[in-house]
Scaffold this motif. Structure first.
Motif, PDB file in Angstrom:
ATOM      1  N   LYS A 140       1.114  -1.068  -0.107  1.00 43.30           N
ATOM      2  CA  LYS A 140       0.100   0.161   0.058  1.00 43.30           C
ATOM      3  C   LYS A 140       0.718   1.207   0.143  1.00 43.30           C
ATOM      4  O   LYS A 140       2.206   1.219   0.185  1.00 43.30           O
ATOM      5  CB  LYS A 140      -0.875   0.004   1.251  1.00 43.30           C
ATOM      6  N   THR A 141       0.367   2.394  -0.549  1.00 40.35           N
ATOM      7  CA  THR A 141       0.926   3.536  -0.292  1.00 40.35           C
ATOM      8  C   THR A 141       0.557   4.200   0.900  1.00 40.35           C
ATOM      9  O   THR A 141      -0.525   4.349   1.381  1.00 40.35           O
ATOM     10  CB  THR A 141       0.393   4.433  -1.544  1.00 40.35           C
ATOM     11  N   CYS A 142       1.472   4.627   1.778  1.00 37.35           N
ATOM     12  CA  CYS A 142       1.361   5.258   3.011  1.00 37.35           C
ATOM     13  C   CYS A 142       0.508   6.600   2.734  1.00 37.35           C
ATOM     14  O   CYS A 142       1.220   7.343   2.031  1.00 37.35           O
ATOM     15  CB  CYS A 142       2.455   5.592   3.900  1.00 37.35           C
ATOM     16  N   LYS A 143      -0.489   6.766   3.649  1.00 35.16           N
ATOM     17  CA  LYS A 143      -1.496   8.037   3.292  1.00 35.16           C
ATOM     18  C   LYS A 143      -0.649   9.161   3.958  1.00 35.16           C
ATOM     19  O   LYS A 143      -1.000  10.127   3.480  1.00 35.16           O
ATOM     20  CB  LYS A 143      -2.482   7.828   4.344  1.00 35.16           C
ATOM     21  N   ARG A 144       0.428   8.877   4.576  1.00 39.56           N
ATOM     22  CA  ARG A 144       1.084  10.294   5.217  1.00 39.56           C
ATOM     23  C   ARG A 144       2.295  10.761   4.363  1.00 39.56           C
ATOM     24  O   ARG A 144       2.396  11.706   3.883  1.00 39.56           O
ATOM     25  CB  ARG A 144       1.306   9.926   6.500  1.00 39.56           C
ATOM     26  N   CYS A 145       3.157   9.717   4.218  1.00 37.71           N
ATOM     27  CA  CYS A 145       4.351  10.101   3.451  1.00 37.71           C
ATOM     28  C   CYS A 145       4.482   9.419   1.924  1.00 37.71           C
ATOM     29  O   CYS A 145       5.362   9.717   1.079  1.00 37.71           O
ATOM     30  CB  CYS A 145       5.606   9.438   4.297  1.00 37.71           C
ATOM     31  N   LYS A 146       3.347   8.713   1.651  1.00 37.30           N
ATOM     32  CA  LYS A 146       3.402   8.484   0.065  1.00 37.30           C
ATOM     33  C   LYS A 146       4.406   7.369  -0.275  1.00 37.30           C
ATOM     34  O   LYS A 146       4.539   7.088  -1.449  1.00 37.30           O
ATOM     35  CB  LYS A 146       3.260   9.458  -1.062  1.00 37.30           C
ATOM     36  N   HIS A 147       5.075   6.673   0.757  1.00 37.16           N
ATOM     37  CA  HIS A 147       5.889   5.575   0.625  1.00 37.16           C
ATOM     38  C   HIS A 147       5.145   4.292   0.380  1.00 37.16           C
ATOM     39  O   HIS A 147       4.164   4.060   1.137  1.00 37.16           O
ATOM     40  CB  HIS A 147       7.010   5.443   1.315  1.00 37.16           C
ATOM     41  N   ALA A 148       5.641   3.389  -0.292  1.00 38.54           N
ATOM     42  CA  ALA A 148       5.085   2.109  -0.117  1.00 38.54           C
ATOM     43  C   ALA A 148       5.532   1.189   0.955  1.00 38.54           C
ATOM     44  O   ALA A 148       6.566   1.461   1.389  1.00 38.54           O
ATOM     45  CB  ALA A 148       5.415   1.238  -1.454  1.00 38.54           C
ATOM     46  N   PHE A 149       4.614   0.374   1.348  1.00 38.75           N
ATOM     47  CA  PHE A 149       4.949  -0.316   2.562  1.00 38.75           C
ATOM     48  C   PHE A 149       3.834  -1.421   2.477  1.00 38.75           C
ATOM     49  O   PHE A 149       2.999  -1.522   1.850  1.00 38.75           O
ATOM     50  CB  PHE A 149       4.692   0.387   3.927  1.00 38.75           C
ATOM     51  N   VAL A 197       6.925   3.818  10.210  1.00 32.48           N
ATOM     52  CA  VAL A 197       7.342   5.281  10.691  1.00 32.48           C
ATOM     53  C   VAL A 197       6.430   6.049  11.012  1.00 32.48           C
ATOM     54  O   VAL A 197       6.329   6.614  12.082  1.00 32.48           O
ATOM     55  CB  VAL A 197       8.295   5.862   9.811  1.00 32.48           C
ATOM     56  N   CYS A 198       5.397   6.265  10.067  1.00 29.88           N
ATOM     57  CA  CYS A 198       4.443   7.394  10.121  1.00 29.88           C
ATOM     58  C   CYS A 198       3.481   6.930  10.897  1.00 29.88           C
ATOM     59  O   CYS A 198       3.002   7.616  11.888  1.00 29.88           O
ATOM     60  CB  CYS A 198       3.557   7.582   9.009  1.00 29.88           C
ATOM     61  N   LYS A 199       3.085   5.719  11.248  1.00 30.75           N
ATOM     62  CA  LYS A 199       2.275   5.258  12.404  1.00 30.75           C
ATOM     63  C   LYS A 199       2.530   5.737  13.624  1.00 30.75           C
ATOM     64  O   LYS A 199       1.906   6.060  14.477  1.00 30.75           O
ATOM     65  CB  LYS A 199       2.044   3.525  12.276  1.00 30.75           C
ATOM     66  N   GLN A 200       3.990   5.363  13.885  1.00 33.02           N
ATOM     67  CA  GLN A 200       4.471   6.171  15.305  1.00 33.02           C
ATOM     68  C   GLN A 200       4.373   7.310  15.406  1.00 33.02           C
ATOM     69  O   GLN A 200       3.865   7.839  16.481  1.00 33.02           O
ATOM     70  CB  GLN A 200       5.903   5.661  15.299  1.00 33.02           C
TER      71      GLN A 200
END
Ligand code: ZN
Ligand code: ZN
Length: 148
Positions: free
Chosen positions: A15-24, A36-39
């Motif tokens: 998925k693409t992270c909703k916050r930083c737009k990186h795939a994870f 990372v963004c989750k934290q």
């Protein structure tokens, strides 16, 4: 040699992270943020939550100033139903459909009911917000059937 078996994680998707737009790799539960963004998100959320419950929310800008969390992030918490605006605030969200004031989510209760009934749309429970008691929009009407 071929046929090296590789077990895929059952619900893992990219998925693409909703916050930083990186795939994870997303495992099918929780918010769609990378680790990372989750934290960061969790930290920000707690900051905002603590502030609101200590001071109440008068203006969203005060919360932004005090916590350093961006306004759009705070609004997002409200839209996601993770935060609620306490009664008596001067700031509320607006129902995306009719514009009435709501404490959290995207729709007021009556619009949610209409959406589900008439348009067969699914509305998640966290997208439906209570309207603040204080604010009475529209006129109250008393129906009296026996009125001669
Ligand atoms: Zn991210
Ligand atoms: Zn509405």
């Amino acid at each position: 040699m071929k046929g090296q078996s590789y077990k895929e994680e059952k619900n893992a998707t990219l998925k693409t992270c909703k916050r930083c737009k990186h795939a994870f790799t997303y495992y099918g539960f929780g918010y769609e943020y990378c680790p990372v963004c989750k934290q960061i998100d969790e930290d920000d959320y707690l900051k905002v939550k603590d502030y609101i419950y200590e001071h109440g929310i008068s203006k969203i800008i005060d919360v932004v100033r005090a916590t350093g969390v961006e306004e759009k992030v705070i609004t997002n918490y409200l839209r996601e139903g993770r935060l609620e605006i306490p009664e008596g605030s001067s700031y509320y969200l607006e129902c995306e459909r009719c514009g009435t004031n709501i404490c959290s989510g995207r729709f007021c209760k009556s619009c949610a009911a209409t959406l589900i009934k008439e348009l067969s749309t699914t509305v998640a429970y966290n997208e439906v917000g209570d309207s603040p008691d204080k604010q009475v929009t529209g006129k109250m009407r008393y129906l009296n059937r026996d009125n001669k």
